[in-house]
Design a protein around this motif. Structure first.
Motif, PDB file in Angstrom:
ATOM      1  N   MET A   1       0.902 -10.171   3.253  1.00  0.00           N
ATOM      2  CA  MET A   1      -0.441 -10.089   3.823  1.00  0.00           C
ATOM      3  C   MET A   1      -0.386  -9.471   5.212  1.00  0.00           C
ATOM      4  O   MET A   1      -1.146  -8.601   5.575  1.00  0.00           O
ATOM      5  N   ARG A   2       0.627  -9.935   5.944  1.00  0.00           N
ATOM      6  CA  ARG A   2       0.888  -9.429   7.260  1.00  0.00           C
ATOM      7  C   ARG A   2       1.170  -7.933   7.197  1.00  0.00           C
ATOM      8  O   ARG A   2       0.695  -7.144   8.013  1.00  0.00           O
ATOM      9  N   TYR A   3       1.927  -7.578   6.156  1.00  0.00           N
ATOM     10  CA  TYR A   3       2.292  -6.189   5.954  1.00  0.00           C
ATOM     11  C   TYR A   3       1.058  -5.355   5.674  1.00  0.00           C
ATOM     12  O   TYR A   3       0.863  -4.284   6.261  1.00  0.00           O
ATOM     13  N   ALA A   4       0.177  -5.868   4.803  1.00  0.00           N
ATOM     14  CA  ALA A   4      -1.051  -5.146   4.468  1.00  0.00           C
ATOM     15  C   ALA A   4      -1.905  -4.952   5.719  1.00  0.00           C
ATOM     16  O   ALA A   4      -2.436  -3.866   5.968  1.00  0.00           O
ATOM     17  N   GLY A   5      -1.993  -6.002   6.545  1.00  0.00           N
ATOM     18  CA  GLY A   5      -2.754  -5.899   7.786  1.00  0.00           C
ATOM     19  C   GLY A   5      -2.225  -4.794   8.678  1.00  0.00           C
ATOM     20  O   GLY A   5      -2.978  -4.012   9.245  1.00  0.00           O
ATOM     21  N   LYS A   6      -0.895  -4.739   8.747  1.00  0.00           N
ATOM     22  CA  LYS A   6      -0.251  -3.731   9.581  1.00  0.00           C
ATOM     23  C   LYS A   6      -0.622  -2.329   9.089  1.00  0.00           C
ATOM     24  O   LYS A   6      -0.914  -1.425   9.869  1.00  0.00           O
ATOM     25  N   LYS A   7      -0.627  -2.194   7.763  1.00  0.00           N
ATOM     26  CA  LYS A   7      -0.916  -0.880   7.182  1.00  0.00           C
ATOM     27  C   LYS A   7      -2.361  -0.486   7.453  1.00  0.00           C
ATOM     28  O   LYS A   7      -2.661   0.671   7.722  1.00  0.00           O
ATOM     29  N   ILE A   8      -3.271  -1.467   7.374  1.00  0.00           N
ATOM     30  CA  ILE A   8      -4.685  -1.170   7.633  1.00  0.00           C
ATOM     31  C   ILE A   8      -4.859  -0.747   9.087  1.00  0.00           C
ATOM     32  O   ILE A   8      -5.557   0.212   9.401  1.00  0.00           O
ATOM     33  N   LEU A   9      -4.138  -1.431   9.964  1.00  0.00           N
ATOM     34  CA  LEU A   9      -4.208  -1.083  11.383  1.00  0.00           C
ATOM     35  C   LEU A   9      -3.706   0.347  11.613  1.00  0.00           C
ATOM     36  O   LEU A   9      -4.357   1.145  12.289  1.00  0.00           O
ATOM     37  N   THR A  10      -2.552   0.655  11.006  1.00  0.00           N
ATOM     38  CA  THR A  10      -2.016   2.012  11.121  1.00  0.00           C
ATOM     39  C   THR A  10      -3.039   3.029  10.648  1.00  0.00           C
ATOM     40  O   THR A  10      -3.242   4.070  11.266  1.00  0.00           O
ATOM     41  N   MET A  11      -3.708   2.705   9.534  1.00  0.00           N
ATOM     42  CA  MET A  11      -4.682   3.631   8.994  1.00  0.00           C
ATOM     43  C   MET A  11      -5.808   3.871   9.988  1.00  0.00           C
ATOM     44  O   MET A  11      -6.211   5.011  10.212  1.00  0.00           O
ATOM     45  N   CYS A  12      -6.284   2.788  10.610  1.00  0.00           N
ATOM     46  CA  CYS A  12      -7.380   2.948  11.564  1.00  0.00           C
ATOM     47  C   CYS A  12      -6.956   3.822  12.744  1.00  0.00           C
ATOM     48  O   CYS A  12      -7.707   4.685  13.191  1.00  0.00           O
ATOM     49  N   VAL A  13      -5.732   3.590  13.233  1.00  0.00           N
ATOM     50  CA  VAL A  13      -5.246   4.387  14.361  1.00  0.00           C
ATOM     51  C   VAL A  13      -5.179   5.862  13.970  1.00  0.00           C
ATOM     52  O   VAL A  13      -5.657   6.741  14.693  1.00  0.00           O
ATOM     53  N   THR A  14      -4.616   6.129  12.783  1.00  0.00           N
ATOM     54  CA  THR A  14      -4.520   7.512  12.337  1.00  0.00           C
ATOM     55  C   THR A  14      -5.896   8.129  12.194  1.00  0.00           C
ATOM     56  O   THR A  14      -6.131   9.262  12.595  1.00  0.00           O
ATOM     57  N   LEU A 291     -10.886   9.566   2.790  1.00  0.00           N
ATOM     58  CA  LEU A 291     -10.469   9.265   1.418  1.00  0.00           C
ATOM     59  C   LEU A 291      -8.947   9.288   1.311  1.00  0.00           C
ATOM     60  O   LEU A 291      -8.327   8.372   0.768  1.00  0.00           O
ATOM     61  N   VAL A 292      -8.347  10.351   1.848  1.00  0.00           N
ATOM     62  CA  VAL A 292      -6.899  10.512   1.758  1.00  0.00           C
ATOM     63  C   VAL A 292      -6.186   9.356   2.447  1.00  0.00           C
ATOM     64  O   VAL A 292      -5.237   8.772   1.907  1.00  0.00           O
ATOM     65  N   LEU A 293      -6.671   8.983   3.625  1.00  0.00           N
ATOM     66  CA  LEU A 293      -6.009   7.903   4.365  1.00  0.00           C
ATOM     67  C   LEU A 293      -6.147   6.572   3.647  1.00  0.00           C
ATOM     68  O   LEU A 293      -5.205   5.777   3.617  1.00  0.00           O
ATOM     69  N   VAL A 294      -7.314   6.332   3.048  1.00  0.00           N
ATOM     70  CA  VAL A 294      -7.492   5.081   2.311  1.00  0.00           C
ATOM     71  C   VAL A 294      -6.522   5.044   1.124  1.00  0.00           C
ATOM     72  O   VAL A 294      -5.852   4.036   0.876  1.00  0.00           O
ATOM     73  N   VAL A 295      -6.425   6.184   0.438  1.00  0.00           N
ATOM     74  CA  VAL A 295      -5.477   6.252  -0.687  1.00  0.00           C
ATOM     75  C   VAL A 295      -4.059   5.948  -0.204  1.00  0.00           C
ATOM     76  O   VAL A 295      -3.342   5.132  -0.796  1.00  0.00           O
TER      77      VAL A 295
END
Lengths: 313, 266, 248, 267
Positions: A1-14, A291-295
């Motif tokens: 879950m922590r990992y998923a959160g990290k990935k979502i954060l990375t996505m937002c930054v990108t 779209l690409v980043l969400v994927v």
């Protein structure tokens, strides 16, 4: 879950970085819209007043903030050439692009996984060799040429569909999906060939590893070694590829739309590029980028679920 | 209990056929620990894999007989062979790191042989697996059951391998360099564990190693291999203290001796 | 000539632990703790320990490859190193001739002919034939590769050689040859060798003095004979027993 | 490489032969084409395949064979330029980030990943809409889009190599960072890099063709395979051969590079 959160954060930054870059780039080239808006009636005072009104005198970052906030609220600006809100244009076309890409993705999975597994299981056999050769050729076919070939063979010779006979989803959803059948196949074919090749080589190299020998030593049959032990490991690189392929297909749909005469996001993008209709270009690019980043983010999360070594880091 | 006669293995990997094991003979009795010693390329691992029924490559030719409970494992069909693998014959390997499936939980891997060879229910399997993990001296077996291989140390992984191999109480355990990748103190513990299993369950162990002094500590009987041939065969003490063959003597001489230098000098 | 070639006092090494968030306090793991010892010129000093004991970290700090606290006095030119895996320590894309010449090229001041001459002399010294010069590392056996690695380390005529598990990857018979070669060269060149190994037998055979390490600390040190037959630390006893060495 | 190994490497042989033939034809096309690729001949409109016109003629009566030759040349030039930009910057970025690591690596790799996550065609479209179309803009746009993939490959190779003992011994022997990076490590990345370059050629050929097909790539009078295909599409029913030949040419080019890449990987 922590990992998923990290990935979502990375996505937002990108996403922030990407939108900022796009905004700045277009801010630089689009020049002063005031001159073109006022045309011949331009006087320095009126221009200055309009600039103030439009907020063009604010610092660039403030303008970016305003633009981004508007974007989130669904206000993407007004098209120069169509004189209508960009958001309306996009909301209208986005389902077309998404449906087509998803259909292509399903095609890719349906073709690649069974064929790739079959080839790996029968490595070195006649069928495997034929698959390998055919695959190598299909990988070399550009999607738009595949589209042209499909149009010619299925559209003109077998008359299975009418080239150019696109039906909007608002008119008839069934016919809309039916028309996208072949275009999505054209996008999927070369990617499916790559996926087959990757899955095959991934399974074959996994089969050589020590844990496979251990599995045999416990009395597993070939079948259960393949499905219960190897498959999950072999899918790890394939998942990465499938994600990349999906984002490639989102972009690739721009070209295929042209081949099959489908009015989707690609069509708007291309006309706006030639019309220098920057608000539209920006909006479409940001939409596709999102779209690409969400994927990519979803793929990363799935990756973490499949490979226990990842989520721990 | 298991009798290997005239085992020959040939390879067709390169252009010319290459024999890697010649005329290999071995009889393994109940409760016995036999060592198989040799340097790399001596054919010791190849012979062990053949006995475990794990050599099935197309480019390989096998001749001879491996008789176990009246069945020749070398030419019986795969289904019969599978009935023995993991059930009557267990095997552990050199690299505990790579020999476990990285994406499956330890519990799943330990109880796999039960799933394949018995009709036990899920709960019974789990119970047996946890018991087994306890028997190989892993602390907190319930926790280990839910862990993945990368979360364990090398020594722990080798214990898991042993637990998985022993879960169906096999009559034979084949151990291919099981301690080579481990530290000496861990190595000692694993060897002690194997000894205990051998005594408690009367499991026969075929112990493959390059380390003659380790084999001497553990085994009653030793086979020395070189270039695919068994060059010497006898009791461990006999081979270690009174080797007959030139090669065995050389092997023993190559082990540095720890003898008081004062004695050496005088 | 009994001067100390190496004096290590109060050596501490710690690695930072990666933080999960930037807000956490900086943490670190101490991998070497209060290490002090001296090494005499011309001796072979054994360094024994299991994995994680910090042997390799100690070697790296002596070579100044990692940051450390404490003092390390080296009365010598840059020491050289021989590694465990003789494949990884030779550049896979270069021929043996290039690999052996490289140290001389880096040092400079020699003509091509002089360099080639030196390489040939060194090759003879480690017992290899000249035709090997044109080969790539992957075409050599493990024993040959380790000889080349030793030759490469000796090209710059170091006074101190650090050998990190130099024979662990080799078969016993080859192992014996390489050990003999190291001993011979050590005598010939009056080389000092820091010999790192997990194998107590090999260390006994090779070394004059020995350090026993565990978890970043020196548990016991001294003359090999003394440490092996009259060990004071229980850990040494445990190691000896595990290796099947009877010292009673 | 030794000959025995190459003889067994079917991918490499097939790839070399195919690529060799294509390159020879394209090179010959630089000096001689049967017709001027842009000369229109109304009498030859949609002429069929014959000895006079090897691949027939298009809607303006231009010789398709000559146009395919000149179009492939454009495609190859664009691909070569793209790969060159990608490789040079990719090696620089990959080597520095991989070798030094640290903050520089973090920052550059974040940017790299963001760019890498983007399909190259989308990125190229973005640049084209900023710069305008044309051959050189396409090269720059695709080149930038290709840098991250090369940088990634080079970086991971450098990370793998920098921890190997041969690099440590080179350091002990007194080699400087740049010598270690470019003399010691770089040659060891060649197999992987060459294979990536071949794939890069592939992707560049496909991307250029795609962009020209959309009309935002190479502009007339430069012939281009993608543009020919998009023109041919309108006449697909009456003159299918017009679409077939440029399409086949792209397939053969890509196939050749693809086989070479596979062959090099097995080396």
């Amino acid at each position: 879950m922590r990992y998923a959160g990290k990935k979502i954060l990375t996505m937002c930054v990108t996403l922030f970085a990407v939108t900022l870059f796009v905004f700045l780039a277009f801010h630089m080239i689009s020049g002063d819209p005031v001159t073109s808006m006022l045309g011949t009636q331009a006087t320095p005072e009126r221009a200055e007043a309009l600039r103030e009104e439009l907020g063009l005198n604010d610092p660039v970052l403030v303008q970016y903030g305003r633009w981004a906030a508007g974007f989130l609220k669904g206000d993407m600006g007004t098209s120069y050439s169509y004189r209508m809100p960009v958001s309306e244009m996009i909301v209208d076309k986005l389902p077309v692009t998404i449906t087509m890409t998803l259909m292509a993705f399903v095609w890719m999975i349906l073709i690649a996984i069974p064929v790739g597994l079959y080839a790996a299981k029968h490595e070195g056999g006649v069928v495997d060799r034929i698959i390998t050769v055919v695959n190598q050729i299909i990988m070399a076919v550009p999607p738009f040429f595949a589209g042209i070939l499909i149009t010619f063979v299925f559209g003109m010779i077998f008359r299975l569909f009418t080239p150019g006979g696109y039906v909007s989803y608002q008119v008839n959803t069934g016919k809309f999906v039916g028309y996208l059948f072949f275009p999505s196949l054209a996008i999927a074919l070369p990617k499916a060939a790559m996926a087959i090749k990757l899955l095959r080589s991934s399974v074959i190299s996994e089969l050589k590893l020590d844990y496979v020998r251990t599995a045999y030593s416990r009395g597993n049959s070939k079948r259960s070694v393949l499905y219960r032990h190897v498959l999950k490991n072999a899918m790890i690189p394939v998942i990465t590829f499938l994600g990349m392929a999906l984002s490639d297909m989102i972009a690739g749909s721009i070209i295929i739309e042209q081949v099959f005469g489908i009015p989707g996001l690609g069509r708007i993008l291309l006309t706006s590029i030639s019309n220098r209709d920057y608000p539209v270009v920006m909006a479409v690019i940001v939409c596709i980028a999102t779209l690409v980043l969400v994927v990519n983010m979803i793929v990363d999360v799935i990756y973490g679920l499949v490979d226990p070594r990842i989520s721990v880091e | 209990m298991i009798r290997v006669t005239d085992l020959n293995i040939e390879f067709f990997d390169h252009e010319r056929p290459e024999t890697v094991v010649y005329d290999f003979d071995l009889t393994l009795h109940e409760g016995e620990i036999v060592g198989l010693v040799g340097e790399s390329g001596s054919g010791k691992s190849m012979s062990a894999l053949a006995i475990a029924g794990l050599l099935s490559r197309k480019d390989m030719k096998k001749r001879g007989e491996i008789l176990f409970e009246g069945v020749n494992l070398l030419d019986c069909d795969r289904k019969t062979l599978r009935k023995f693998q993991g059930n009557e014959i267990g095997m552990i390997f050199q690299e505990p790191m790579t020999s476990l499936n990285p994406v499956k939980k330890i519990g799943w891997q330990v109880e796999e042989a039960l799933r394949l060879h018995t009709d036990l229910s899920k709960e019974e399997r789990k119970k047996r697996a946890i018991e087994m993990l306890q028997k190989v001296e892993l602390h907190e077996p319930e926790r280990v059951y839910e862990q993945y291989p990368h979360e364990l140390s090398g020594g722990m992984r080798q214990r898991v391998m042993i637990a998985a191999a022993m879960i169906c109480d096999p009559k034979i355990l084949i151990a291919d360099e099981p301690t080579t990748a481990l530290d000496v103190t861990i190595q000692e513990q694993i060897v002690a564990l194997l000894k205990r299993i051998n005594q408690e369950k009367k499991t026969a162990i075929l112990f493959i190693s390059h380390d003659l002094s380790l084999v001497h500590q553990l085994c009653e009987r030793v086979l020395v291999m070189k270039g695919g041939y068994v060059v010497e065969n006898g009791s461990a003490d006999e081979i270690f203290y009174h080797p007959k063959e030139e090669y065995t003597k050389k092997l023993i001489a190559a082990i540095p001796k720890v003898v008081r230098k004062t004695e050496k000098d005088s | 000539m009994t001067e100390n070639i190496l004096e290590v006092t109060d050596l501490q090494v710690s690695y930072p632990v990666s933080r999960k968030t930037p807000f956490e306090k900086k943490k670190s793991i101490q991998v070497l703790k209060d290490i002090s010892f001296t090494m005499k010129r011309g001796e072979i000093l054994g360094l024994v320990g299991e994995s994680g004991s910090g042997k390799t970290t100690l070697a790296r700090s002596i070579l100044q490859m990692i940051p450390y606290e404490g003092t390390i006095i080296r009365n010598t030119v840059q020491p050289q190193m021989v590694f465990q895996d003789p494949y990884g320590s030779l550049n896979p894309s270069q021929r043996i001739a290039w690999i052996l010449e490289e140290p001389l090229r880096l040092k400079g001041g020699l003509s091509k002919e002089e360099r080639v001459q030196k390489v040939k002399t060194m090759l003879q010294r480690v017992g290899l034939e000249e035709k090997i010069l044109e080969r790539f590392p992957r075409e050599l056996s493990g024993g040959q590769r380790q000889r080349i690695a030793i030759a490469a380390a000796l090209m710059l005529e170091p006074e101190l050689l650090i050998a990190d598990e130099p024979v662990s990857a080799l078969d016993v018979t080859i192992q014996a040859q390489i050990l003999a070669l190291l001993k011979e060269i050590q005598k010939e060149m009056n080389l000092s060798i820091l010999f790192i190994s997990h194998d107590l037998r090999v260390v006994y055979e090779m070394c004059d003095h020995v350090l026993i390490m565990q978890l970043g600390q020196i548990r016991e040190s001294g003359d090999v004979e003394e440490v092996y037959f009259h060990h004071k630390d229980p850990y040494t006893g445990k190691l000896l027993k595990a290796a099947g060495i009877e010292t009673a | 490489m030794n000959w025995k190994k190459i003889r067994k490497n079917k991918n490499f042989i097939a790839g070399s032969i195919l690529t060799g033939i294509m390159l020879l034809l394209i090179l010959a096309g630089c000096f001689y084409t049967p017709y001027n690729p842009n000369t229109m001949d109304p009498s030859a409109k949609f002429a069929g395949v014959s000895l006079k016109h090897l691949m027939g003629c298009d809607n303006f009566g231009r010789d398709i064979f000559s146009r395919v030759l000149s179009g492939s040349r454009t495609t190859l030039i664009v691909a070569a330029g793209t790969v060159l930009i990608g490789v040079v910057f990719g090696i620089l970025i990959g080597a520095l980030t991989g070798y030094y690591g640290g903050v520089l690596d973090e920052v550059l790799m974040r940017i790299n990943d963001a760019v890498f996550a983007f399909p190259s065609i989308l990125l190229a479209l973005l640049f084209i809409s900023l710069l305008g179309s044309g051959k050189y803009h396409v090269i720059i746009a695709l080149g930038i889009a290709f840098v991250p993939s090369f940088a990634r490959i080079v970086r991971s190779e450098f990370i793998r190599n920098k921890n190997m003992d041969y690099v440590k011994s080179a350091k002990l022997q007194g080699a400087g960072d740049f010598r270690i990076m470019f003399v010691h490590i770089l040659p060891n990345t060649m197999t992987v890099l060459l294979s990536a370059i071949m794939i890069g050629f592939n992707n560049a050929v496909l991307a250029e063709a795609g962009m020209s097909f959309l009309g935002i790539g190479v502009q007339p009078p430069d012939a281009s395979l993608g543009r020919m295909l998009s023109e041919a599409q309108s006449f697909l029913f009456s003159a299918p051969m017009y679409a077939l030949f440029p399409g086949l040419t792209i397939i053969l080019l890509v196939l050749g590079f693809g086989l070479l890449s596979d062959g090099l990987k097995n080396e």
